[in-house]
Design an enzyme around this catalytic site. Structure first.
Site, short mmCIF file in Angstrom:
data_model
loop_
_atom_site.label_atom_id
_atom_site.label_comp_id
_atom_site.label_asym_id
_atom_site.label_seq_id
_atom_site.Cartn_x
_atom_site.Cartn_y
_atom_site.Cartn_z
N CYS A 6 0.96 -1.22 -0.09
CA CYS A 6 0.06 -0.13 0.07
C CYS A 6 0.94 1.30 -0.03
O CYS A 6 0.65 2.21 -0.70
CB CYS A 6 -1.06 -0.09 1.27
SG CYS A 6 -2.44 -1.02 0.98
N HIS A 45 -6.47 -2.94 -1.07
CA HIS A 45 -5.81 -3.78 -0.13
C HIS A 45 -6.58 -4.91 -0.02
O HIS A 45 -7.65 -5.00 0.76
CB HIS A 45 -5.51 -3.07 1.25
CG HIS A 45 -4.72 -4.06 2.02
ND1 HIS A 45 -3.53 -4.29 2.26
CD2 HIS A 45 -5.16 -5.02 2.76
CE1 HIS A 45 -2.93 -5.22 2.93
NE2 HIS A 45 -4.14 -5.72 3.62
N ASN A 86 1.49 -16.66 -4.10
CA ASN A 86 1.68 -17.36 -3.06
C ASN A 86 0.68 -17.10 -1.86
O ASN A 86 -0.01 -16.15 -1.82
CB ASN A 86 2.86 -16.95 -2.32
CG ASN A 86 4.07 -17.54 -3.18
OD1 ASN A 86 4.32 -18.44 -3.87
ND2 ASN A 86 5.23 -16.69 -3.32
N GLY A 92 4.27 -20.02 1.23
CA GLY A 92 5.02 -19.00 1.47
C GLY A 92 4.84 -17.42 1.15
O GLY A 92 5.87 -16.75 1.07
N THR A 94 4.60 -13.78 2.10
CA THR A 94 5.29 -12.93 3.20
C THR A 94 4.72 -11.71 3.29
O THR A 94 4.67 -10.98 4.24
CB THR A 94 6.70 -12.82 2.99
OG1 THR A 94 7.11 -12.39 1.81
CG2 THR A 94 7.39 -14.31 3.07
N HIS A 99 -0.64 -10.18 -4.46
CA HIS A 99 0.28 -9.85 -5.62
C HIS A 99 0.54 -11.10 -6.44
O HIS A 99 0.59 -12.32 -6.01
CB HIS A 99 1.59 -9.24 -5.16
CG HIS A 99 2.43 -10.32 -3.92
ND1 HIS A 99 1.91 -10.22 -2.79
CD2 HIS A 99 3.29 -10.99 -4.23
CE1 HIS A 99 2.62 -11.10 -1.96
NE2 HIS A 99 3.61 -11.86 -2.75
N HIS A 101 3.39 -12.55 -8.82
CA HIS A 101 5.00 -12.47 -9.48
C HIS A 101 4.99 -12.96 -11.01
O HIS A 101 4.45 -13.97 -11.54
CB HIS A 101 5.86 -13.37 -8.85
CG HIS A 101 5.96 -13.58 -7.23
ND1 HIS A 101 7.21 -13.14 -6.58
CD2 HIS A 101 5.08 -13.85 -6.42
CE1 HIS A 101 6.83 -13.10 -5.50
NE2 HIS A 101 5.64 -13.42 -5.13
P1 5GP Z 1 5.70 -13.29 -1.45
O1 5GP Z 1 7.00 -14.15 -0.73
O2 5GP Z 1 4.99 -12.60 -0.26
O3 5GP Z 1 4.69 -14.06 -2.40
O4 5GP Z 1 6.63 -12.33 -2.01
C1 5GP Z 1 6.87 -11.06 -1.68
C2 5GP Z 1 8.00 -10.38 -2.71
O5 5GP Z 1 7.82 -9.00 -2.28
C3 5GP Z 1 9.35 -11.08 -2.43
O6 5GP Z 1 9.56 -11.40 -3.86
C4 5GP Z 1 10.07 -9.92 -2.05
O7 5GP Z 1 11.45 -9.97 -2.66
C5 5GP Z 1 9.17 -8.51 -2.59
N1 5GP Z 1 9.51 -7.61 -1.55
C6 5GP Z 1 9.44 -7.34 -0.25
N2 5GP Z 1 9.76 -6.09 0.26
C7 5GP Z 1 9.52 -5.27 -0.96
C8 5GP Z 1 9.83 -3.92 -1.12
O8 5GP Z 1 9.79 -3.16 -0.22
N3 5GP Z 1 9.91 -3.69 -2.56
C9 5GP Z 1 9.65 -4.41 -3.59
N4 5GP Z 1 9.92 -3.93 -4.71
N5 5GP Z 1 9.50 -5.69 -3.47
C10 5GP Z 1 9.50 -6.38 -2.03
ZN ZN Z 2 -1.80 -3.25 1.08
#
Ligand code: 5GP
Ligand code: ZN
Length: 115
Positions: A6, A45, A86, A92, A94, A99, A101
């Site tokens: 956000c 969100h 994810n 996984g 985080t 989102h 990828h």
């Molecule tokens: P998840 O594990 O939740 O599917 O992916 C979270 C992704 O967000 C990870 O690939 C991580 O590298 C990315 N990420 C985490 N914090 C930031 C940030 O502050 N900026 C950007 N551009 N990516 C982030």
């Molecule tokens: Zn958010």
């Protein structure tokens, strides 16, 4: 709300923005796992794909349209790419803002990737 995505959407913290419209934003992942690694997020969100409600489906449409645009912008529309979202402990996730990828720019092979 203390959500890093956000804050990126609100331009409170920087990111390399690849594409944006009224519904979605796409920005490069801070820790890329491949030459192309861009995250596509709804501007609303929504915590995860499991929290998507009927009224959110416009975001699902827009995310898919944005994936096509990002693939073209990043030059992987012909070579191919992978979309990953994810969820939960085993998945996984985080960051608890939905989102997707978009990963490409190299041959990914048959294995599921994302560290
Ligand atoms: P998840 O594990 O939740 O599917 O992916 C979270 C992704 O967000 C990870 O690939 C991580 O590298 C990315 N990420 C985490 N914090 C930031 C940030 O502050 N900026 C950007 N551009 N990516 C982030
Ligand atoms: Zn958010």
């Amino acid at each position: 709300m203390d959500c890093i995505f956000c804050k990126i959407i609100n331009k409170e913290i920087p990111a390399t923005i690849v594409y944006e419209n009224d519904y979605v934003m796409a920005f490069d992942d801070a820790h890329p796992v491949a030459p192309v690694h861009t995250l596509i997020v709804p501007k609303k969100h929504i915590a995860s794909m499991m929290e998507l409600k009927e009224e959110d489906m416009v975001y699902v449409d827009e995310i898919h349209k944005a994936i096509q645009e990002v693939a073209k912008i990043k030059g992987v529309a012909e070579s191919g790419f992978r979309i990953i979202t994810n969820f939960g402990e085993d998945g996984g996730q985080t960051i608890h803002h939905l989102h997707y990828h978009l990963i490409g720019g190299k041959h990914l092979g048959p294995k599921i990737i994302h560290d």
